[in-house]
Design a protein around this motif. Structure first.
Motif, mmCIF file in Angstrom:
data_model
loop_
_atom_site.group_PDB
_atom_site.id
_atom_site.type_symbol
_atom_site.label_atom_id
_atom_site.label_comp_id
_atom_site.label_asym_id
_atom_site.label_seq_id
_atom_site.Cartn_x
_atom_site.Cartn_y
_atom_site.Cartn_z
ATOM 1 N N LEU A 167 0.835 -1.200 0.000
ATOM 2 C CA LEU A 167 0.000 0.000 0.000
ATOM 3 C C LEU A 167 0.873 1.254 0.000
ATOM 4 O O LEU A 167 0.619 2.198 -0.752
ATOM 5 C CB LEU A 167 -0.936 0.000 1.202
ATOM 6 N N ARG A 168 1.907 1.263 0.826
ATOM 7 C CA ARG A 168 2.822 2.414 0.882
ATOM 8 C C ARG A 168 3.499 2.645 -0.475
ATOM 9 O O ARG A 168 3.608 3.774 -0.930
ATOM 10 C CB ARG A 168 3.864 2.220 1.983
ATOM 11 N N GLU A 169 3.921 1.575 -1.119
ATOM 12 C CA GLU A 169 4.571 1.695 -2.428
ATOM 13 C C GLU A 169 3.595 2.223 -3.479
ATOM 14 O O GLU A 169 3.938 3.087 -4.289
ATOM 15 C CB GLU A 169 5.133 0.342 -2.869
ATOM 16 N N ASP A 170 2.372 1.692 -3.473
ATOM 17 C CA ASP A 170 1.377 2.118 -4.450
ATOM 18 C C ASP A 170 0.986 3.575 -4.237
ATOM 19 O O ASP A 170 0.844 4.342 -5.191
ATOM 20 C CB ASP A 170 0.149 1.212 -4.387
ATOM 21 N N TYR A 171 0.814 3.970 -2.978
ATOM 22 C CA TYR A 171 0.479 5.355 -2.667
ATOM 23 C C TYR A 171 1.575 6.309 -3.160
ATOM 24 O O TYR A 171 1.288 7.323 -3.794
ATOM 25 C CB TYR A 171 0.274 5.504 -1.162
ATOM 26 N N LEU A 172 2.823 5.958 -2.909
ATOM 27 C CA LEU A 172 3.937 6.803 -3.345
ATOM 28 C C LEU A 172 3.988 6.891 -4.868
ATOM 29 O O LEU A 172 4.233 7.961 -5.428
ATOM 30 C CB LEU A 172 5.253 6.259 -2.785
ATOM 31 N N ARG A 173 3.721 5.792 -5.536
ATOM 32 C CA ARG A 173 3.684 5.794 -7.001
ATOM 33 C C ARG A 173 2.590 6.749 -7.504
ATOM 34 O O ARG A 173 2.805 7.548 -8.418
ATOM 35 C CB ARG A 173 3.436 4.374 -7.515
ATOM 36 N N LEU A 174 1.415 6.695 -6.874
ATOM 37 C CA LEU A 174 0.320 7.579 -7.273
ATOM 38 C C LEU A 174 0.646 9.043 -6.995
ATOM 39 O O LEU A 174 0.303 9.921 -7.788
ATOM 40 C CB LEU A 174 -0.975 7.179 -6.550
ATOM 41 N N LYS A 175 1.303 9.319 -5.864
ATOM 42 C CA LYS A 175 1.704 10.707 -5.535
ATOM 43 C C LYS A 175 2.630 11.253 -6.613
ATOM 44 O O LYS A 175 2.514 12.414 -7.007
ATOM 45 C CB LYS A 175 2.428 10.763 -4.183
ATOM 46 N N ASN A 176 3.557 10.441 -7.074
ATOM 47 C CA ASN A 176 4.495 10.892 -8.090
ATOM 48 C C ASN A 176 3.854 11.011 -9.469
ATOM 49 O O ASN A 176 4.249 11.849 -10.273
ATOM 50 C CB ASN A 176 5.724 9.980 -8.133
ATOM 51 N N ALA A 177 2.836 10.207 -9.724
ATOM 52 C CA ALA A 177 2.127 10.279 -11.000
ATOM 53 C C ALA A 177 1.172 11.477 -11.054
ATOM 54 O O ALA A 177 0.903 12.003 -12.127
ATOM 55 C CB ALA A 177 1.351 8.986 -11.248
ATOM 56 N N ASP A 178 0.680 11.905 -9.892
ATOM 57 C CA ASP A 178 -0.285 13.012 -9.813
ATOM 58 C C ASP A 178 0.114 13.960 -8.675
ATOM 59 O O ASP A 178 -0.542 13.988 -7.628
ATOM 60 C CB ASP A 178 -1.692 12.453 -9.583
ATOM 61 N N PRO A 179 1.185 14.754 -8.850
ATOM 62 C CA PRO A 179 1.667 15.615 -7.771
ATOM 63 C C PRO A 179 0.650 16.647 -7.287
ATOM 64 O O PRO A 179 0.732 17.100 -6.151
ATOM 65 C CB PRO A 179 2.887 16.319 -8.379
ATOM 66 N N ALA A 180 -0.312 17.013 -8.110
ATOM 67 C CA ALA A 180 -1.311 18.004 -7.708
ATOM 68 C C ALA A 180 -2.492 17.366 -6.986
ATOM 69 O O ALA A 180 -3.329 18.070 -6.428
ATOM 70 C CB ALA A 180 -1.810 18.773 -8.927
ATOM 71 N N GLY A 181 -2.562 16.039 -6.962
ATOM 72 C CA GLY A 181 -3.683 15.352 -6.327
ATOM 73 C C GLY A 181 -3.649 15.473 -4.818
ATOM 74 O O GLY A 181 -2.582 15.605 -4.216
ATOM 75 N N LEU A 182 -4.812 15.433 -4.206
ATOM 76 C CA LEU A 182 -4.897 15.461 -2.744
ATOM 77 C C LEU A 182 -4.439 14.121 -2.185
ATOM 78 O O LEU A 182 -4.860 13.064 -2.665
ATOM 79 C CB LEU A 182 -6.334 15.703 -2.285
ATOM 80 N N SER A 183 -3.627 14.172 -1.158
ATOM 81 C CA SER A 183 -3.094 12.947 -0.560
ATOM 82 C C SER A 183 -4.201 12.002 -0.123
ATOM 83 O O SER A 183 -4.117 10.793 -0.341
ATOM 84 C CB SER A 183 -2.200 13.292 0.626
ATOM 85 N N VAL A 184 -5.245 12.527 0.511
ATOM 86 C CA VAL A 184 -6.325 11.681 1.005
ATOM 87 C C VAL A 184 -6.997 10.935 -0.148
ATOM 88 O O VAL A 184 -7.329 9.751 -0.024
ATOM 89 C CB VAL A 184 -7.336 12.484 1.857
ATOM 90 N N ASP A 185 -7.180 11.570 -1.293
ATOM 91 C CA ASP A 185 -7.807 10.911 -2.433
ATOM 92 C C ASP A 185 -6.880 9.878 -3.059
ATOM 93 O O ASP A 185 -7.316 8.790 -3.456
ATOM 94 C CB ASP A 185 -8.233 11.947 -3.478
ATOM 95 N N LEU A 186 -5.589 10.211 -3.141
ATOM 96 C CA LEU A 186 -4.620 9.261 -3.697
ATOM 97 C C LEU A 186 -4.471 8.046 -2.784
ATOM 98 O O LEU A 186 -4.334 6.918 -3.253
ATOM 99 C CB LEU A 186 -3.276 9.954 -3.918
ATOM 100 N N TYR A 187 -4.523 8.274 -1.480
ATOM 101 C CA TYR A 187 -4.458 7.171 -0.523
ATOM 102 C C TYR A 187 -5.651 6.239 -0.711
ATOM 103 O O TYR A 187 -5.513 5.015 -0.756
ATOM 104 C CB TYR A 187 -4.422 7.710 0.908
ATOM 105 N N ARG A 188 -6.838 6.810 -0.814
ATOM 106 C CA ARG A 188 -8.041 5.994 -0.995
ATOM 107 C C ARG A 188 -7.972 5.209 -2.297
ATOM 108 O O ARG A 188 -8.404 4.056 -2.369
ATOM 109 C CB ARG A 188 -9.289 6.881 -0.950
ATOM 110 N N GLN A 189 -7.410 5.819 -3.331
ATOM 111 C CA GLN A 189 -7.231 5.130 -4.606
ATOM 112 C C GLN A 189 -6.256 3.956 -4.442
ATOM 113 O O GLN A 189 -6.501 2.868 -4.954
ATOM 114 C CB GLN A 189 -6.708 6.120 -5.648
ATOM 115 N N ALA A 190 -5.175 4.173 -3.711
ATOM 116 C CA ALA A 190 -4.205 3.097 -3.466
ATOM 117 C C ALA A 190 -4.841 1.955 -2.684
ATOM 118 O O ALA A 190 -4.612 0.775 -2.989
ATOM 119 C CB ALA A 190 -2.982 3.655 -2.735
ATOM 120 N N VAL A 191 -5.648 2.291 -1.679
ATOM 121 C CA VAL A 191 -6.334 1.264 -0.892
ATOM 122 C C VAL A 191 -7.222 0.427 -1.798
ATOM 123 O O VAL A 191 -7.214 -0.818 -1.748
ATOM 124 C CB VAL A 191 -7.160 1.892 0.258
#
Length: 193
Positions: free
Chosen positions: A164-188
């Motif tokens: 989950l941590r790896e996927d979340y970090l990948r999403l953060k780097n793919a969408d730097p403007a995205g809200l962390s809470v939304d990217l986290y939920r997407q990773a989950v």
């Protein structure tokens, strides 16, 4: 490029943020708007990231009581109150339809050392609604927080927390403007399947 930071490095940012936001919320209570500061993804240290030295913090403000029922007027009052209440420590950040964003600068260098995203939510029957800036201000569609908790517990039981941590970090780097809470939920959702 986003990367995780050690838990011990985030403590000072958390303390400064919580103190400043709680003081601003006390002022809003005097105006009939009661909000509670709650941790969201990362603020406990498990998912706190930084990008080019700027730490990314996210909190949510849960609406407890408000004299104002109109979402647009409520959003305007909260935004003005927080901007004024945080002005001694924070400046306004990038415009975002999902959250209020503030920046903290180091006194000596003037460099931004962390940013703060505050989402405004209300909860009803296990569902969460976010106050968004769309159409001047309205409540978003319901999000089932109970199911998110079940997904998180299942991911822990499956021993896939690091995935989950790896996927979340990948999403953060793919969408730097995205809200962390939304990217986290997407990773989950992606890990849970």
């Amino acid at each position: 490029m986003y990367s995780y930071i050690p838990k011990e490095q985030i403590k000072i940012y958390r303390y400064l943020t919580v103190d400043a936001v709680n003081a601003a919320l006390a002022d809003l209570r005097q105006k009939g708007i009661s909000l509670e500061l709650e941790s969201t993804v990362g603020t406990a240290g498990n998912f706190v990231t930084q990008n080019d030295g700027v730490v990314d913090l996210d909190y949510q403000l849960k609406l407890v009581k408000a004299a104002e029922e109109d979402p647009a007027a409520l959003l305007a009052k909260i935004s003005v109150g927080l901007t004024a209440g945080l002005a001694s420590k924070f400046e306004g950040g990038r415009e975002n339809s999902q959250a209020l964003t503030f920046l903290h600068r180091a006194k000596k260098s003037g460099k931004v050392n962390f940013k703060l995203d505050l989402t405004i939510i209300k909860e009803e029957d296990g569902d969460e609604y976010r106050l968004v800036k769309t159409d001047g201000g309205k409540w978003s569609e319901a999000f089932n927080t109970r199911f998110l908790t079940i997904q998180e517990e299942t991911i822990k039981d499956w021993d896939q927390w690091e995935d989950l941590r790896e996927d979340y970090l990948r999403l953060k780097n793919a969408d730097p403007a995205g809200l962390s809470v939304d990217l986290y939920r997407q990773a989950v959702n992606q890990i849970y399947g």
